[in-house]
Design a protein around this motif. Structure first.
Motif, PDB file in Angstrom:
ATOM      1  N   ASP A  24      39.798  31.641  34.715  1.00 14.57           N
ATOM      2  CA  ASP A  24      38.928  32.539  34.418  1.00 14.57           C
ATOM      3  C   ASP A  24      39.386  34.125  34.697  1.00 14.57           C
ATOM      4  O   ASP A  24      40.181  34.403  35.747  1.00 14.57           O
ATOM      5  CB  ASP A  24      37.590  32.222  34.776  1.00 14.57           C
ATOM      6  CG  ASP A  24      36.889  31.050  33.975  1.00 14.57           C
ATOM      7  OD1 ASP A  24      37.511  30.680  32.833  1.00 14.57           O
ATOM      8  OD2 ASP A  24      35.946  30.275  34.565  1.00 14.57           O
ATOM      9  N   LYS A  25      38.597  34.862  34.289  1.00 10.74           N
ATOM     10  CA  LYS A  25      38.911  36.427  34.618  1.00 10.74           C
ATOM     11  C   LYS A  25      38.534  36.511  36.310  1.00 10.74           C
ATOM     12  O   LYS A  25      37.704  35.957  36.790  1.00 10.74           O
ATOM     13  CB  LYS A  25      37.775  37.298  34.123  1.00 10.74           C
ATOM     14  CG  LYS A  25      38.167  38.712  34.143  1.00 10.74           C
ATOM     15  CD  LYS A  25      36.920  39.699  33.403  1.00 10.74           C
ATOM     16  CE  LYS A  25      37.623  39.828  31.916  1.00 10.74           C
ATOM     17  NZ  LYS A  25      36.972  40.786  31.294  1.00 10.74           N
ATOM     18  N   TYR A  27      38.164  39.103  39.544  1.00 10.67           N
ATOM     19  CA  TYR A  27      37.580  40.391  39.732  1.00 10.67           C
ATOM     20  C   TYR A  27      38.379  41.145  40.732  1.00 10.67           C
ATOM     21  O   TYR A  27      37.913  40.342  42.084  1.00 10.67           O
ATOM     22  CB  TYR A  27      36.082  40.200  39.725  1.00 10.67           C
ATOM     23  CG  TYR A  27      35.420  39.803  38.460  1.00 10.67           C
ATOM     24  CD1 TYR A  27      35.194  40.439  37.563  1.00 10.67           C
ATOM     25  CD2 TYR A  27      35.170  38.335  38.535  1.00 10.67           C
ATOM     26  CE1 TYR A  27      34.730  39.839  36.231  1.00 10.67           C
ATOM     27  CE2 TYR A  27      34.671  37.940  37.348  1.00 10.67           C
ATOM     28  CZ  TYR A  27      34.255  38.733  36.022  1.00 10.67           C
ATOM     29  OH  TYR A  27      33.746  37.993  35.076  1.00 10.67           O
ATOM     30  N   ASP A  32      39.575  44.387  36.529  1.00 11.68           N
ATOM     31  CA  ASP A  32      39.369  42.825  36.452  1.00 11.68           C
ATOM     32  C   ASP A  32      40.538  42.333  35.382  1.00 11.68           C
ATOM     33  O   ASP A  32      41.089  43.112  34.790  1.00 11.68           O
ATOM     34  CB  ASP A  32      38.167  42.654  35.359  1.00 11.68           C
ATOM     35  CG  ASP A  32      36.710  42.965  35.855  1.00 11.68           C
ATOM     36  OD1 ASP A  32      36.840  43.171  37.199  1.00 11.68           O
ATOM     37  OD2 ASP A  32      36.025  43.269  34.984  1.00 11.68           O
ATOM     38  N   GLY A  34      42.670  39.035  33.253  1.00  8.23           N
ATOM     39  CA  GLY A  34      42.435  37.710  32.796  1.00  8.23           C
ATOM     40  C   GLY A  34      41.534  37.920  31.684  1.00  8.23           C
ATOM     41  O   GLY A  34      41.187  38.834  31.072  1.00  8.23           O
ATOM     42  N   PRO A  35      41.058  36.745  31.091  1.00  5.51           N
ATOM     43  CA  PRO A  35      41.456  35.408  31.409  1.00  5.51           C
ATOM     44  C   PRO A  35      42.765  34.858  31.264  1.00  5.51           C
ATOM     45  O   PRO A  35      43.607  35.433  30.481  1.00  5.51           O
ATOM     46  CB  PRO A  35      40.390  34.623  30.980  1.00  5.51           C
ATOM     47  CG  PRO A  35      40.104  35.313  29.572  1.00  5.51           C
ATOM     48  CD  PRO A  35      40.320  36.787  29.809  1.00  5.51           C
ATOM     49  N   VAL A  42      49.029  38.206  28.768  1.00  2.00           N
ATOM     50  CA  VAL A  42      47.989  39.067  29.306  1.00  2.00           C
ATOM     51  C   VAL A  42      48.578  40.087  30.213  1.00  2.00           C
ATOM     52  O   VAL A  42      49.645  39.849  30.586  1.00  2.00           O
ATOM     53  CB  VAL A  42      47.093  37.978  30.226  1.00  2.00           C
ATOM     54  CG1 VAL A  42      47.857  37.453  31.520  1.00  2.00           C
ATOM     55  CG2 VAL A  42      45.892  38.543  30.634  1.00  2.00           C
TER      56      VAL A  42
END
Length: 186
Positions: A24-25, A27, A32, A34-35, A42
């Motif tokens: 998942d993303k 932080y 931030d 991702g994901p 990405v």
């Protein structure tokens, strides 16, 4: 600022990767990321791309400008123009070094790219030396540094500072009212 500090700044530049894991993303203080999904590109900072690459968690996609044809055009333009031409990235030399040292298997024609970037660097440094020589021989008081990268400026900075200091000392001793024949160190 030394070259390692410039390289540290270059590691903050964004590059595309294709991860082979799911996450998942995440932080981070810098933003931030991702994901992360297998097979989907990405954008991540170079430092993370290299870390993931070393752990065999991704494939690095080279920046758009890191292409033989584009670099050949850039090299020819740099050779033709008297002034410094714009570069595709303010950290083109550092990014090339980092990506080719750690992810050369993901970059097509890596050896040609390395040679072309080195040619561009050499041409720009030669121009910089000629500009510095002209600057000093004409006893100029200021210089225009358009389209230079931080590493290029860093390369000639010590020479420029020493030269300017010497020029200042010589000029101040030639001014009327200065101590006759005495050399003062500031």
């Amino acid at each position: 600022m030394d070259p390692s500090e410039v390289e540290f700044l270059a590691e903050k530049e964004m590059v595309k990767i294709i991860p082979n894991f799911s996450l998942d993303k995440i932080y981070l203080i810098g933003g931030d990321l991702g994901p992360f999904n297998p097979g989907l590109p990405v954008d991540v900072p170079v430092w993370l791309a290299l870390n993931l690459k070393q752990r065999q968690k991704c494939r690095v996609i080279p920046p758009e400008w890191m292409d033989v044809e584009k670099l050949e055009e850039m090299r020819e333009l740099e050779r033709k123009e008297e002034a410094f031409t714009p570069v595709p990235s303010p950290y083109y030399m550092e990014l090339t070094k980092l990506l080719l040292n750690h992810a050369s298997d993901n970059i097509p024609k890596a050896d040609e790219i390395r040679t072309l970037v080195k040619d561009i660097w050499d041409t720009r440094i030669a121009k910089l030396r000629l500009s510095a020589d002209s600057f000093i021989s004409q006893q100029e008081a200021h210089a225009k540094l358009d389209n230079l990268t931080l590493m290029e400026i860093n390369t000639i900075r010590a020479f420029f500072l020493d030269s300017l200091n010497c020029m200042y000392k010589l000029r101040s001793n030639l001014q009327p009212g200065s101590a006759t024949g005495q050399f003062t160190d500031f």
